[in-house]
Every structure is written in structure tokens, then in C-alpha cells.
Design a protein around this motif. Sequence first.
Motif, PDB file in Angstrom:
ATOM      1  N   TRP A 133       0.134  -5.642   0.828  1.00  0.00           N
ATOM      2  CA  TRP A 133      -1.278  -6.121   1.023  1.00  0.00           C
ATOM      3  C   TRP A 133      -1.127  -7.513   1.565  1.00  0.00           C
ATOM      4  O   TRP A 133      -2.376  -7.617   2.347  1.00  0.00           O
ATOM      5  CB  TRP A 133      -1.797  -6.325  -0.469  1.00  0.00           C
ATOM      6  CG  TRP A 133      -1.425  -4.810  -1.310  1.00  0.00           C
ATOM      7  CD1 TRP A 133      -0.511  -4.843  -2.473  1.00  0.00           C
ATOM      8  CD2 TRP A 133      -2.187  -3.826  -1.071  1.00  0.00           C
ATOM      9  NE1 TRP A 133      -0.977  -3.446  -2.922  1.00  0.00           N
ATOM     10  CE2 TRP A 133      -2.004  -3.106  -2.101  1.00  0.00           C
ATOM     11  CE3 TRP A 133      -3.154  -3.292  -0.066  1.00  0.00           C
ATOM     12  CZ2 TRP A 133      -2.526  -1.567  -2.126  1.00  0.00           C
ATOM     13  CZ3 TRP A 133      -3.625  -2.286  -0.218  1.00  0.00           C
ATOM     14  CH2 TRP A 133      -3.223  -1.220  -1.046  1.00  0.00           C
TER      15      TRP A 133
ATOM     16  N   TRP B 220      -6.714   2.375  -2.730  1.00  0.00           N
ATOM     17  CA  TRP B 220      -6.725   1.964  -1.667  1.00  0.00           C
ATOM     18  C   TRP B 220      -5.408   2.102  -0.812  1.00  0.00           C
ATOM     19  O   TRP B 220      -4.519   2.674  -1.336  1.00  0.00           O
ATOM     20  CB  TRP B 220      -6.461   0.149  -1.937  1.00  0.00           C
ATOM     21  CG  TRP B 220      -7.600  -0.384  -2.585  1.00  0.00           C
ATOM     22  CD1 TRP B 220      -7.913  -0.500  -3.727  1.00  0.00           C
ATOM     23  CD2 TRP B 220      -8.908  -0.825  -1.990  1.00  0.00           C
ATOM     24  NE1 TRP B 220      -9.212  -1.206  -3.951  1.00  0.00           N
ATOM     25  CE2 TRP B 220      -9.794  -1.461  -2.755  1.00  0.00           C
ATOM     26  CE3 TRP B 220      -9.022  -1.097  -0.355  1.00  0.00           C
ATOM     27  CZ2 TRP B 220     -10.908  -2.130  -2.333  1.00  0.00           C
ATOM     28  CZ3 TRP B 220     -10.201  -1.694  -0.091  1.00  0.00           C
ATOM     29  CH2 TRP B 220     -11.157  -1.918  -1.035  1.00  0.00           C
TER      30      TRP B 220
ATOM     31  N   GLU C 128     -13.291  -1.238  12.931  1.00  0.00           N
ATOM     32  CA  GLU C 128     -12.107  -1.853  12.010  1.00  0.00           C
ATOM     33  C   GLU C 128     -12.034  -3.456  12.520  1.00  0.00           C
ATOM     34  O   GLU C 128     -11.314  -4.148  11.620  1.00  0.00           O
ATOM     35  CB  GLU C 128     -10.850  -1.217  12.324  1.00  0.00           C
ATOM     36  CG  GLU C 128     -10.580   0.362  12.124  1.00  0.00           C
ATOM     37  CD  GLU C 128      -9.224   0.832  12.797  1.00  0.00           C
ATOM     38  OE1 GLU C 128      -8.367   0.221  12.039  1.00  0.00           O
ATOM     39  OE2 GLU C 128      -9.206   1.909  13.463  1.00  0.00           O
TER      40      GLU C 128
ATOM     41  N   ILE D 207      -3.572   1.225   3.644  1.00  0.00           N
ATOM     42  CA  ILE D 207      -3.809   0.484   4.836  1.00  0.00           C
ATOM     43  C   ILE D 207      -3.439   1.751   5.866  1.00  0.00           C
ATOM     44  O   ILE D 207      -2.508   2.217   6.110  1.00  0.00           O
ATOM     45  CB  ILE D 207      -2.854  -0.666   4.811  1.00  0.00           C
ATOM     46  CG1 ILE D 207      -3.402  -1.661   3.905  1.00  0.00           C
ATOM     47  CG2 ILE D 207      -2.770  -1.141   6.223  1.00  0.00           C
ATOM     48  CD1 ILE D 207      -2.233  -2.828   3.745  1.00  0.00           C
TER      49      ILE D 207
ATOM     50  N   THR E 149       2.851  -0.841   3.944  1.00  0.00           N
ATOM     51  CA  THR E 149       2.552  -2.236   4.336  1.00  0.00           C
ATOM     52  C   THR E 149       2.109  -2.847   3.264  1.00  0.00           C
ATOM     53  O   THR E 149       1.410  -2.635   2.632  1.00  0.00           O
ATOM     54  CB  THR E 149       1.332  -2.054   5.535  1.00  0.00           C
ATOM     55  OG1 THR E 149       1.709  -1.159   6.518  1.00  0.00           O
ATOM     56  CG2 THR E 149       1.150  -3.459   5.710  1.00  0.00           C
TER      57      THR E 149
ATOM     58  N   VAL F  87      -7.572  -3.128   4.841  1.00  0.00           N
ATOM     59  CA  VAL F  87      -7.591  -4.137   6.141  1.00  0.00           C
ATOM     60  C   VAL F  87      -9.111  -4.153   6.559  1.00  0.00           C
ATOM     61  O   VAL F  87      -9.725  -5.438   6.932  1.00  0.00           O
ATOM     62  CB  VAL F  87      -6.668  -3.913   6.997  1.00  0.00           C
ATOM     63  CG1 VAL F  87      -6.973  -4.901   8.250  1.00  0.00           C
ATOM     64  CG2 VAL F  87      -5.282  -3.889   6.499  1.00  0.00           C
TER      65      VAL F  87
ATOM     66  N   GLY G 187      -1.463  -6.914   5.219  1.00  0.00           N
ATOM     67  CA  GLY G 187      -2.952  -6.309   5.716  1.00  0.00           C
ATOM     68  C   GLY G 187      -3.664  -7.368   5.706  1.00  0.00           C
ATOM     69  O   GLY G 187      -4.713  -7.628   6.652  1.00  0.00           O
TER      70      GLY G 187
ATOM     71  N   ASP H 221      -9.626   1.789   3.163  1.00  0.00           N
ATOM     72  CA  ASP H 221      -8.901   0.906   4.094  1.00  0.00           C
ATOM     73  C   ASP H 221      -8.784  -0.144   3.939  1.00  0.00           C
ATOM     74  O   ASP H 221      -9.926  -0.996   4.043  1.00  0.00           O
ATOM     75  CB  ASP H 221      -9.033   1.447   5.598  1.00  0.00           C
ATOM     76  CG  ASP H 221      -8.398   0.333   6.298  1.00  0.00           C
ATOM     77  OD1 ASP H 221      -7.246   0.057   6.125  1.00  0.00           O
ATOM     78  OD2 ASP H 221      -8.792  -0.144   7.552  1.00  0.00           O
TER      79      ASP H 221
ATOM     80  N   ALA I 174       0.834  -1.052   0.011  1.00  0.00           N
ATOM     81  CA  ALA I 174      -0.119   0.144   0.020  1.00  0.00           C
ATOM     82  C   ALA I 174       0.846   1.261   0.020  1.00  0.00           C
ATOM     83  O   ALA I 174       2.115   1.060   0.259  1.00  0.00           O
ATOM     84  CB  ALA I 174      -0.741  -0.120   1.143  1.00  0.00           C
TER      85      ALA I 174
END
Length: 430
Positions: free
Chosen positions: A52, A131, A177, A133, A50, A145, A55, A143, A46
Motif C-alpha cells: 500500500w 481494495w 488513472e 492495486i 504491491t 492508486v 501504491g 483501485d 494489496a
Amino acid sequence: MRLFCFLVLYGVAATSFAYQFMGGRWPQPETTIRFDLVDTQGRDRAPSGTRWNDGFREAMERWNRSTGFTFHADEGTAPDPCRSDGQSGAGFRVDDCGFVFGRTTLAITYTQTRAGLIEEADIVFNGTLDWDIYSGPLRRREDFVRVATHELGHVLGLDHEDSGVPSIMTSLVSDLEFPQKDDMDGVAVLYDVPSPQPEACRRQVAILLNQPVEGRFEPSDCQRRFLADSPFDSDDSFVDLYRFQLPVTALVVVQLASDTADSYLELYDRERQKLIAWDDDSGTGLDAMLYARLEPGEYLIQANTALSWAQTGDYRLQVRVNLDQPSAARLTDDWNIVIDAVEVDGGLLHGELLSYVNPLDPEGLYWRLGNIAAGGASGRGGVVYFPGSRNVIFNPIDALGRHYDAVLRPYVNPADPTGWYWRLESAWPR
């Protein structure tokens, strides 16, 4: 074959119901997802940096940590999520398996069932969207995740839950989340397995008095909503639990300091049955500080963040009490207070508080700020200044031939409203 969309909409209904089921379940409370995620621009991570894959694995762990269902990750293989091949997978695509994505569609989960049992489930992420994260409130970018967490809820058999109860399975994008209590209850019923309390919520780290402890709020921590008897069903904030032993009756100061997380402190008895004290912002900046006069025994500290979402960050925790070292403060014969060392904004100061006779309260004990200078005597403890409340805590102060724990509270003097004055609130002999 059934499909379920996650839509970009806002607003919730004001009713209260519960989890919904799609009509299928896995034969056992577990399944394996195969993935090797690369977005439609060929990037494996991302904009935040991070991966993908990391995530997606975190999204799986959010269910693993909070329910009796287990997602197994088979990372490194990338089956086509649009192909019926007996393998469950996930991937980015520029189209919905040959069709145009709906205008508000973020991702779609396809499931195959036979006689009420799920045989395969695949997640297609809309690769035409922007997209990233991240944690916390929603931003312009989606987001990944939290959307993956929602879609994995479909994989294990949960349907959309739009009755208004907190749920990661709502079709509305929100600041939530993690799987919520309603989601966990749904999994428990669907698979006849209890929702475990995460091991992190049972872990209590023993700490020593006056010894700073370095910690970090992070996804492996307990979350506030998982704590026993917690009324916060939708509080995703991370919590670390500590315990300490106090050998004598004393006034204790607890400080939680962080440069990145908005610190929040709670102090409980040993069994976490009685809340003794709490604080949000009595320290400097984002720091929390509290004090309490405690009897000998063991006590529990709940280090938390003030925000209800999963805020991460390093912190330092310390329980401060002067048990046998020379006191850093003393009361003179003329009732002035000499302070050899007090920490203010990370630096040591020394100075004097001058006795003040308040004509509006001649029986009270008051002091005003006298001289103050940098360079307090290091190695001496027992004086703590609270930046948020401007309280001054002595634990202890030498007075009248013995040690006292004492609390001075700020006093607004009508005759000198900009001056610094304090009034004695409480004092206890050691």
C-alpha cells in the motif's frame, strides 16, 4: 474543516468547463504527507502483491511528474488521519472518524485552512471495501492508486470537476488513472507554476540499425498526453522515444514486439514534425511492424501501446535494413524469386515465389507461393514477412544486376481464392 468524498457513480455530463478549486491552497507548491499504510485486516500490501505504501507513493509521484506541485513522502510514521495535529497523513479506517461511511464513499479528504491557506490535510480510506492495486479498466475491486491520486488532488486544493472534461478529479470512478490536462492546468493556475513536460518525454535513446533493444513500458516513462502538440489529453499510455541514423536511402522495417503489451509504433522525422508511418497490429500477435523508404538522415521512433490506459510490459524494438550484407533474396532469369532466409513466427524459412501471369492484369508483376521449407540461411537479411498484412518486404533483393528495395502486396486470385499470391507494389533501385 472541509471534507470531500470520492463516490462510486457512473456516467458523465456532456458539457465542457474546467478545473474547480476548493477555496484553499498551500503557502508553497509543496507539502509532506506522513503514512505507513496497513489495511483494516492488518495487511501491508494489496492482493496483487504491491505494498500500500508503494501504491500511495506512486499516486504522489503522478502529481509530482505532471505538475509544478511537489508531494514529499514521509514513509514509516502513521499519524491518525482523524486527529487534528498539524501533520498531514493517510490511513485505512473502518469508520469515517467516528461516523459510518456513506454507502458509496471510497475515501474522504479532510483539510484545515486558515485565511485561505491549507495547514493540514488528511485522507481516510474506507477500510470496509475490497481494495487492490492494478492498471487498466475498472474491476470489481477498487483501485487504491487511482483513488489516492484523486484524494491527493483535494489535498493540493482541487475540487470535483464534473463538467465532462477528462479529469482525475471527477466524482465519478472511471478508467482514468492519472492527472489529466485539465487537472494540471488547475494546479498551474492555483500555484502560479507551469506544468512541466516530464523529462522522460524529452529523452531520446539512440539505437543502432539491426541491433535489438530491450525496453519496458512502465510508470517512469513519458505518457502520450504529455508529448508536445499531442491531441490526446486523456491518453495515459506509456511512450518511449528512440532515434536512429540511416546512412543511405533504403527501405527500413521497424518492429516492436511484446508478449504482454499491445504494441503501437509511429515513425517521425528528426524533429517529430512529420508522421511518416504508423502501425498497430501488422506483426505477430500483439506486435507492431511498419516499413518506409527513407532518405539518409536521422529519424525518431515512438514506441507506444495501442490502449489509452497505462499498460505495462517488456518489449523488443528493432530497426531492420540490409546495408552491406549479402541479400537473402534474388530474382532469377525466369523471374522467380528465390528466398534464402525469411523470418516467420520466430523461425527461419527458405523457399521460392514462382512468377505468375495474371490474365486479368497481364502487364503486372505477380508471384505465387512455391515450395517453402524450414531452415533458412542464418546471417542473411533483407526479407521481412508481415503476418498482419501478409506483405513481403525486400530490402534489398538482387535483380537485373543490382540491388532493389521492393514491396509485394497480397493478391486475391479469383481463380484460386485460397492460394497465396502477391503483386509487386513498388520497387526502387539502391
